[in-house]
Design an enzyme around this catalytic site. Structure first.
Site, PDB file in Angstrom:
ATOM      1  N   LYS A 196     -32.288  15.107  29.719  1.00 49.02           N
ATOM      2  CA  LYS A 196     -33.659  15.445  30.120  1.00 49.02           C
ATOM      3  C   LYS A 196     -34.409  14.128  30.275  1.00 49.02           C
ATOM      4  O   LYS A 196     -33.872  13.068  29.968  1.00 49.02           O
ATOM      5  CB  LYS A 196     -34.343  16.341  29.080  1.00 49.02           C
ATOM      6  N   ARG A 197     -35.676  14.221  30.786  1.00 51.83           N
ATOM      7  CA  ARG A 197     -36.461  12.996  30.871  1.00 51.83           C
ATOM      8  C   ARG A 197     -36.538  12.328  29.498  1.00 51.83           C
ATOM      9  O   ARG A 197     -36.533  13.004  28.472  1.00 51.83           O
ATOM     10  CB  ARG A 197     -37.872  13.319  31.374  1.00 51.83           C
TER      11      ARG A 197
ATOM     12  N   LYS B 133     -39.446  14.276  23.056  1.00 53.67           N
ATOM     13  CA  LYS B 133     -38.153  14.967  23.205  1.00 53.67           C
ATOM     14  C   LYS B 133     -37.117  14.422  22.219  1.00 53.67           C
ATOM     15  O   LYS B 133     -36.044  14.957  22.046  1.00 53.67           O
ATOM     16  CB  LYS B 133     -37.648  14.844  24.640  1.00 53.67           C
TER      17      LYS B 133
ATOM     18  N   THR C 124     -36.489  24.232  30.149  1.00 58.58           N
ATOM     19  CA  THR C 124     -35.718  25.159  30.988  1.00 58.58           C
ATOM     20  C   THR C 124     -34.246  24.766  30.955  1.00 58.58           C
ATOM     21  O   THR C 124     -33.371  25.601  31.168  1.00 58.58           O
ATOM     22  CB  THR C 124     -36.223  25.157  32.445  1.00 58.58           C
TER      23      THR C 124
ATOM     24  N   HIS D 260     -48.591  23.375  31.977  1.00 57.90           N
ATOM     25  CA  HIS D 260     -47.217  23.010  31.601  1.00 57.90           C
ATOM     26  C   HIS D 260     -47.140  21.986  30.480  1.00 57.90           C
ATOM     27  O   HIS D 260     -46.059  21.478  30.205  1.00 57.90           O
ATOM     28  CB  HIS D 260     -46.464  22.435  32.802  1.00 57.90           C
TER      29      HIS D 260
ATOM     30  N   LYS E  59     -30.487  26.923  30.766  1.00 55.36           N
ATOM     31  CA  LYS E  59     -29.318  26.687  31.630  1.00 55.36           C
ATOM     32  C   LYS E  59     -28.061  26.520  30.786  1.00 55.36           C
ATOM     33  O   LYS E  59     -26.990  27.030  31.125  1.00 55.36           O
ATOM     34  CB  LYS E  59     -29.547  25.447  32.507  1.00 55.36           C
TER      35      LYS E  59
HETATM   36  C1  26V Z   1     -46.493  14.463  31.671  1.00 57.21           C
HETATM   37  C2  26V Z   1     -46.718  13.212  31.139  1.00 57.21           C
HETATM   38  C3  26V Z   1     -47.538  12.252  31.881  1.00 57.21           C
HETATM   39  C4  26V Z   1     -48.111  11.218  31.004  1.00 57.21           C
HETATM   40  C5  26V Z   1     -47.124  10.647  30.062  1.00 57.21           C
HETATM   41  C6  26V Z   1     -46.415  11.632  29.264  1.00 57.21           C
HETATM   42  C7  26V Z   1     -46.161  12.903  29.919  1.00 57.21           C
HETATM   43  C8  26V Z   1     -45.380  13.826  29.299  1.00 57.21           C
HETATM   44  C9  26V Z   1     -45.153  15.048  29.832  1.00 57.21           C
HETATM   45  C10 26V Z   1     -45.716  15.380  31.022  1.00 57.21           C
HETATM   46  C11 26V Z   1     -45.436  16.754  31.505  1.00 57.21           C
HETATM   47  C12 26V Z   1     -46.083  17.173  32.761  1.00 57.21           C
HETATM   48  C13 26V Z   1     -45.875  18.621  33.020  1.00 57.21           C
HETATM   49  C14 26V Z   1     -44.447  19.035  32.885  1.00 57.21           C
HETATM   50  O1  26V Z   1     -43.587  18.573  33.579  1.00 57.21           O
HETATM   51  N1  26V Z   1     -44.186  19.977  31.984  1.00 57.21           N
HETATM   52  C15 26V Z   1     -42.890  20.587  31.778  1.00 57.21           C
HETATM   53  O2  26V Z   1     -42.896  21.812  32.494  1.00 57.21           O
HETATM   54  C16 26V Z   1     -41.703  22.539  32.348  1.00 57.21           C
HETATM   55  C17 26V Z   1     -41.813  23.757  33.220  1.00 57.21           C
HETATM   56  O3  26V Z   1     -42.794  24.609  32.740  1.00 57.21           O
HETATM   57  C18 26V Z   1     -41.479  22.883  30.893  1.00 57.21           C
HETATM   58  O4  26V Z   1     -40.262  23.573  30.773  1.00 57.21           O
HETATM   59  C19 26V Z   1     -41.462  21.638  30.035  1.00 57.21           C
HETATM   60  O5  26V Z   1     -41.370  21.982  28.683  1.00 57.21           O
HETATM   61  C20 26V Z   1     -42.698  20.821  30.292  1.00 57.21           C
HETATM   62  O6  26V Z   1     -42.642  19.564  29.642  1.00 57.21           O
END
Ligand code: 26V
Length: 819
Positions: free
Chosen positions: A552-553, A558, A660, A361, A664
């Protein structure tokens, strides 16, 4: 046995069942007019109606020997369940009528439900959409997750700063979950390895002196649309192991036993917010192991009810790992097969790989999980040994293919050498599974060509793309009842289980009556949101203004900052260039920042300060408003998204795996302004370039610029006065008169730290896109036409399609074999 009349679906039976639960389950007079009581009574009465269906579903699966799919995820962001359950059981109108008769608005009763926050964002919400789709498609698909005592923190805002508050979601009774103490399991942890040999002289290590944790399942039913299938989400809570810790028990040390009990219960205390991953968080590792260990025991137990050996395991069982968080499943499945069931390594390895599949992801290097070898050694020494053995065999196989290429071996190894040796969890997942998928076409290409290119060269057939999707049952039927009603009145309701049917709305984009009705619905939704804004942040906004939404986060990639820069630009145009605003705009933000992510938290402060200056500036009047809605969560998204005109999806190209939220908004008739990132690329393909505002550098162009070190922010600063004055406004305290110098860091981060997220190269195109948007919003008929086409052409983005893809390409790759 309950009287059958209590289970009927007639109005009288439903009323009887509600009264029964008020009186017998809650011990209240049936005339109770407390909303919370009515919510609980409704939920209990719905649970009764699901019970028989749950049993029937399980019987059907066993009789037909259906292959089971297990979705392992540390997060399930399920949101409130009452509306979804009512719709999927086809009972929404009956209960609504019943509550109306009793003098209640069903919406108010629904507001009484706690919104469980058992996820961080996209990844957790995706898991929840997938459960809904699996049940609706009658797939035997089950979720396995963690029963966190505290979900993601609640966000409060204090003087523009985020404050985190605990989310004690279980403080009130959760009527949906069933605690199944009888199905608890015992999980070994810690201890040490003794290196024995068996009778034949083979190396036979023993894991000794381990402690135990108890896993207690809580089941939450997942009803498919139409109510034929009811699956489960099984969440494990860690329980006391005191009774089982033989050693402490034998020593008669009661106090130590109780301490041990308390410490095991902390394992599932809280969900970790995605942070700049502080590796070495022992408790998070224990959570990941705990989930995998509980789930695999349960999966194997169920399989062994109908089978004598593991030969058919991959035919009957598919396990999907949602990111690397549950990737210890590779090691634990091997351990169970080899150590507990005495399977030869090669056979165990074959079954393990055929059963497991991995979804990636994110491509962000800092988000790829790694665990220090020392920590694994302490927590799960036997698993570490197994990981080393997997690695040894893997590298032995690959080395002869690339003679002398030490660098390749170093790159693909499961172990990263360095000051602290670490296990690369993505490599473990890749090597231990038969499939890896990205979550949008672009993302999968990046995985193949960049992050995992060595693995792609070794086994290209392992790589699959499955573009994400969302469930239209929650995100249209439930969240936007007016639009759902208009659509069903126009083309029937087949779209509820076949979203591609929405194509039949295309001709309506030219019909005045339909357009008017569509426009009125958007307006009504905006009015509701305006009410929420007024109630929560005491700001009055105009429902006729353009609702421009970035929710979003909060993360640099982003690019909330890009959006703020655009707003500041608009503001400066009005106050300095004396530009007459052509339309009124309401800029809406929401999102949580990880508690340890300083830049993200500063963004929240910046949004508030910019808002405060703009919202109070007399020269601006009602032309511009900036709103930050606190505590973004599923139930708030359900209110914001149907009320949005313009959806902001402006990540730096190549960084947002899919997104996602973008889907929506499209489903609810917002137009998108976005970069060619994640699933935006496919949205453009579906909707056509006249109906979406695309801008900015492409992923490949950015990669080139990075490689050649060609990007110099200073050039942009000097070349474009628009950029210069926005950045200068952060430097000269325009937005922080009370806290001098507060935002100077932004200027420096962008100018001197090489702007790692490429704000400046995209800025000019972004403001041009907004000029176009402004012009188009002035012609409501064309805008609405485009909005309708967005709805009509978003069929691809249903999670039903995504799940059908998983089922075909991953879970039943070889077709269902006969018994
Ligand atoms: C994790 C972390 C942890 C360390 C600090 C920065 C950071 C940034 C992003 C993440 C993402 C972890 C995985 C995640 O949540 N991915 C999301 O998954 C969604 C479902 O597939 C997708 O639509 C998003 O684009 C994706 O960011």
């Amino acid at each position: 046995m309950m009287k059958p009349s209590l289970l009927g679906n007639s109005k009288a039976a439903l009323k009887k069942s509600m009264d029964y639960h008020l009186r017998c389950s809650l011990c209240k007079e049936p005339v109770s007019k407390e909303g919370r009581d009515l919510f609980l009574a409704t939920a209990f009465s719905l649970r009764d109606r699901m019970a028989e269906k749950i049993l029937q579903t399980e019987r059907r699966y066993r009789e037909t020997k259906t292959k089971r799919v297990y979705y392992l995820s540390l997060e399930f962001l399920i949101g409130r369940l009452m509306g979804n359950t009512l719709h999927n059981l086809g009972m929404f109108d009956s209960y609504k009528g019943l509550l109306t008769d009793a003098g209640f608005d069903i919406e108010e009763v629904r507001e009484q439900e706690t919104d469980p926050g058992l996820g961080n964002g996209g990844l957790g919400r995706l898991a929840a959409c997938f459960l809904d789709s699996m049940a609706t498609l009658d797939i035997a698909g089950f979720g396995y997750g963690i029963h966190y005592e505290y979900g993601l923190f609640k966000q409060e805002i204090d003087n523009g700063y985020q404050r985190e508050k605990p989310d004690n979601w279980l403080a009130e009774l959760n009527p949906w979950e069933i605690k199944r103490t009888d199905e608890k399991c015992i999980i070994p942890i810690h201890g040490r390895i003794e290196h024995f040999q068996d009778r034949a002289g083979e190396y036979n290590p023993m894991w000794l002196d381990w402690k135990v944790i108890m896993g207690i399942p809580f089941d939450i039913p997942v009803v498919g649309y139409g109510g034929k299938t009811v699956n489960w989400l099984r969440l494990y809570g860690a329980g006391s192991s005191a009774d089982f810790d033989i050693q402490i028990f034998n020593e008669g040390d009661y106090f130590r036993a109780v301490e041990q009990k308390v410490s095991s219960e902390t394992i599932t205390k809280m969900l970790y917010p995605l942070d700049t991953l502080k590796s070495g968080r022992e408790l998070r590792l224990v959570q990941e192991y705990f989930l995998v260990a509980c789930a695999l025991r349960d999966i194997i137990r169920r399989y062994l009810r109908d089978h004598e050996n593991f030969d058919r395991f991959p035919e009957r069982v598919a396990i999907q790992m949602n990111d690397t968080h549950p990737s210890l499943a590779v090691a634990e499945l091997m351990r169970l097969f080899v150590d507990e069931y005495a399977l030869p390594w090669d056979h165990a390895w074959e079954i393990t790989r055929e059963t497991l599949a991995y979804t990636n992801h994110t491509v962000l290097a800092e988000a790829l999980e790694k665990w220090p070898v020392g920590l694994l050694e302490k927590v799960i020494p036997r698993h570490l040994q197994i990981i080393y053995e997997i690695n040894r065999r893997f590298l032995d196989k690959v080395a002869p293919l690339y003679p002398g290429d030490i660098d390749l071996i170093r790159r693909i190894s499961l172990i990263e050498e360095g000051e602290t040796k670490q296990v690369r969890m993505a490599h473990l997942a890749l090597v231990g599974s038969h499939s890896v998928n990205g979550v949008s076409a672009l993302h999968t290409e990046i995985l193949k060509n960049e992050n995992f290119s060595d693995f792609y060269a070794l086994r290209p057939e392992q790589f699959v793309n499955i573009t994400n999707g969302i469930t239209q049952r929650r995100w249209l039927l439930e969240a936007n009842p007016r639009l759902a009603g208009l659509i069903s009145d126009t083309i029937g309701d087949a779209w509820i289980t076949d979203l591609r049917q929405l194509r039949r709305l295309e001709p309506m984009a030219d019909q005045k009556a339909f357009k008017d009705a569509f426009h009125d619905i958007k307006r009504a939704n905006k009015e509701i949101l305006a009410g929420i804004i007024s109630d929560t942040v005491w700001l009055s906004v105009d429902p006729d203004s353009l609702f421009d939404v970035h929710v979003k986060r909060i993360h640099e990639y982003k690019r909330q900052l890009l959006k703020i820069m655009q707003i500041v630009h608009e503001y400066l145009q009005i106050i300095r260039d004396e530009k007459k605003p052509v339309i009124a705009k309401t800029h809406i933000f929401a999102g949580k920042a990880a508690p340890g992510y300083w830049i993200a938290k500063q963004m929240i402060k910046l949004i508030h300060n910019v808002g405060q200056v703009i919202n109070q500036d007399k020269r601006i009047g009602d032309a511009l408003k900036v709103v930050f809605l606190p505590d973004y969560r599923v139930s708030l998204a359900e209110k914001i998204i149907p009320a949005t005109d313009l959806s902001e999806q402006i990540s730096m190209a190549g960084r947002e795996a899919s997104g996602t939220g973008n889907m929506k908004f499209m489903l609810n008739g917002a137009l998108t302004v976005g970069t060619l990132d994640g699933a935006n690329v496919e949205m453009l393909e579906e909707v056509g370039e006249e109906n979406i505002f695309i801008f900015g550098l492409k992923a490949k162009e950015i990669a080139e610029m990075v490689k050649q070190k060609r990007y110099r922010p200073l050039d942009y600063y000097h070349r474009f006065p628009e950029i210069r004055r926005v950045l200068d406004a952060f430097r000269d305290d325009t937005f922080c008169a009370a806290e001098r110098g507060l935002f100077q860091w932004i200027y420096h981060r962008v100018m001197n730290n090489e702007d790692p997220y490429f704000h400046l190269p995209d800025f000019m195109q972004y403001i041009e896109a907004h000029d176009k948007i402004e012009a188009e919003f002035q012609a409501p008929a064309t805008w609405t036409q485009k909005a309708i086409l967005n709805v009509a052409r978003c069929g691809k983005f249903s999670s039903d399609r995504a799940i059908a893809d998983y089922n075909r390409l991953i879970w039943n790759k070889n077709g269902l074999k006969e018994k």
